[in-house]
Design an enzyme around this catalytic site. Structure first.
Site, PDB file in Angstrom:
ATOM      1  N   GLU A   1      12.653  70.904  -0.795  1.00 11.62           N
ATOM      2  CA  GLU A   1      12.269  69.707  -1.778  1.00 11.62           C
ATOM      3  C   GLU A   1      11.776  70.400  -3.053  1.00 11.62           C
ATOM      4  O   GLU A   1      11.850  69.953  -4.142  1.00 11.62           O
ATOM      5  CB  GLU A   1      10.985  68.847  -1.127  1.00 11.62           C
TER       6      GLU A   1
ATOM      7  N   ARG B   1       4.022  76.520   8.789  1.00 15.21           N
ATOM      8  CA  ARG B   1       3.434  75.466   9.756  1.00 15.21           C
ATOM      9  C   ARG B   1       4.033  75.131  11.174  1.00 15.21           C
ATOM     10  O   ARG B   1       3.493  74.671  12.099  1.00 15.21           O
ATOM     11  CB  ARG B   1       3.274  74.055   9.226  1.00 15.21           C
TER      12      ARG B   1
HETATM   13  O1  LIG Z   1      12.899  69.420   4.977  1.00  9.97           O
HETATM   14  P1  LIG Z   1      12.683  70.372   3.857  1.00  9.97           P
HETATM   15  O2  LIG Z   1      12.923  69.809   2.484  1.00  9.97           O
HETATM   16  O3  LIG Z   1      13.333  71.571   4.034  1.00  9.97           O
HETATM   17  O4  LIG Z   1      11.138  70.766   3.906  1.00  9.97           O
HETATM   18  C1  LIG Z   1      10.505  70.845   5.048  1.00  9.97           C
HETATM   19  C2  LIG Z   1       9.689  72.294   5.220  1.00  9.97           C
HETATM   20  O5  LIG Z   1       8.996  72.497   4.131  1.00  9.97           O
HETATM   21  C3  LIG Z   1       7.511  72.968   4.498  1.00  9.97           C
HETATM   22  O6  LIG Z   1       7.834  74.092   4.738  1.00  9.97           O
HETATM   23  P2  LIG Z   1       7.275  75.409   3.350  1.00  9.97           P
HETATM   24  O7  LIG Z   1       8.657  76.039   3.247  1.00  9.97           O
HETATM   25  O8  LIG Z   1       6.867  74.663   2.465  1.00  9.97           O
HETATM   26  O9  LIG Z   1       6.444  76.504   4.022  1.00  9.97           O
HETATM   27  P3  LIG Z   1       5.162  76.629   4.875  1.00  9.97           P
HETATM   28  O10 LIG Z   1       5.236  75.773   6.063  1.00  9.97           O
HETATM   29  O11 LIG Z   1       4.989  77.943   4.799  1.00  9.97           O
HETATM   30  O12 LIG Z   1       4.202  75.969   3.966  1.00  9.97           O
HETATM   31  C4  LIG Z   1       7.748  72.300   5.927  1.00  9.97           C
HETATM   32  O13 LIG Z   1       6.671  73.023   6.579  1.00  9.97           O
HETATM   33  C5  LIG Z   1       8.830  72.328   6.373  1.00  9.97           C
HETATM   34  O14 LIG Z   1       9.272  73.593   6.985  1.00  9.97           O
HETATM   35  N1  LIG Z   2       5.972  66.534   0.815  1.00 12.23           N
HETATM   36  C1  LIG Z   2       5.730  67.660   1.582  1.00 12.23           C
HETATM   37  N2  LIG Z   2       4.540  67.726   2.307  1.00 12.23           N
HETATM   38  C2  LIG Z   2       4.447  68.537   3.301  1.00 12.23           C
HETATM   39  N3  LIG Z   2       5.235  69.419   3.528  1.00 12.23           N
HETATM   40  C3  LIG Z   2       6.408  69.568   2.898  1.00 12.23           C
HETATM   41  N4  LIG Z   2       7.385  70.101   2.896  1.00 12.23           N
HETATM   42  C4  LIG Z   2       8.220  69.751   2.189  1.00 12.23           C
HETATM   43  N5  LIG Z   2       7.831  68.793   1.545  1.00 12.23           N
HETATM   44  C5  LIG Z   2       6.868  68.609   1.837  1.00 12.23           C
END
Ligand SMILES: O=P(O)(O)OC[C@H]1O[C@H](OP(=O)(O)OP(=O)(O)O)[C@H](O)[C@@H]1O
Ligand SMILES: Nc1ncnc2[nH]cnc12
Length: 191
Positions: free
Chosen positions: A112, A75
């Protein structure tokens, strides 16, 4: 100045913050029970909200004197790429492992809801670059923290990190600020 500091001219005006907030939807128990997922796809689908977000982030990139935008998969790519084009600077992707074809540097981190490894092309950044890291959500801070450490290993300077939405209740800010070592962490919206 951080978005959380008070100022006569706030980084994000109240009406913009309201617009952005209203376009981020809560999805309970996704991708697993107990997680309140923050879905930014309604914001992306709203041309006005996406454009305003891009303008705010571009202003931040200019304020930080960034010479490169790093977007975090996936994202962070969507938010970061138009900012790089708007400012007229390059975009460098930080990807999950195994997706970049060239020589990479990599860094493991916890999420998370799981764990992962991120990579950047070793030749994508170098000494002299000033990087603004852009992502959509700050949750535990693991992704942003690992990205800052990874970027530094290329020799580039991290000028700051800009996040659309900070989940304050997960307290990720502290570890990211520690990694940033004085560079600013700006969250446009905090819940
Ligand atoms: O602060 P954190 O606990 O590290 O979480 C935040 C990250 O988690 C999500 O990405 P995700 O790894 O789910 O990947 P995506 O964007 O490909 O869905 C979000 O877009 C952040 O990059
Ligand atoms: N709660 C949440 N919602 C969307 N993106 C996330 N990436 C990590 N935690 C998330």
């Amino acid at each position: 100045m951080s978005a959380t500091e008070s100022s006569a001219a706030p980084l994000v005006p109240a009406d913009v913050r309201e617009l952005l907030t209203s376009r981020i939807h809560d999805v309970p128990d996704y991708p697993k029970p107990g997680v309140l997922f923050k879905d930014i796809t309604p914001l992306l689908a709203d041309a006005k909200a996406f454009s305003v977000l891009t303008e705010v982030l571009a202003g931040l990139a200019e304020r930080r004197g960034a010479t490169k935008i790093v977007g975090l998969e996936a994202r962070g790519f969507i938010l970061g790429a138009p900012v790089a084009v708007r400012v007229g600077i390059g975009f460098v992707p930080v990807r999950k492992s195994g997706k970049l074809p060239g020589a990479t540097l990599s860094q493991a981190y916890d999420l998370e809801y799981g764990s992962a490894q991120i990579e950047v092309h070793a030749a994508g950044l170098a000494e002299g670059d000033r990087v603004l890291v852009i992502d959509d959500v700050l949750a535990t801070g693991g992704t942003a923290e690992a990205s800052v450490e990874l970027i530094r290993r290329t020799g580039a300077e991290v000028a700051g990190a800009a996040i659309l939405l900070e989940l304050g209740f997960l307290a990720g800010r502290e570890r990211v600020e520690r990694a940033l070592a004085g560079a600013p962490l700006d969250a446009l919206v905090t819940v």
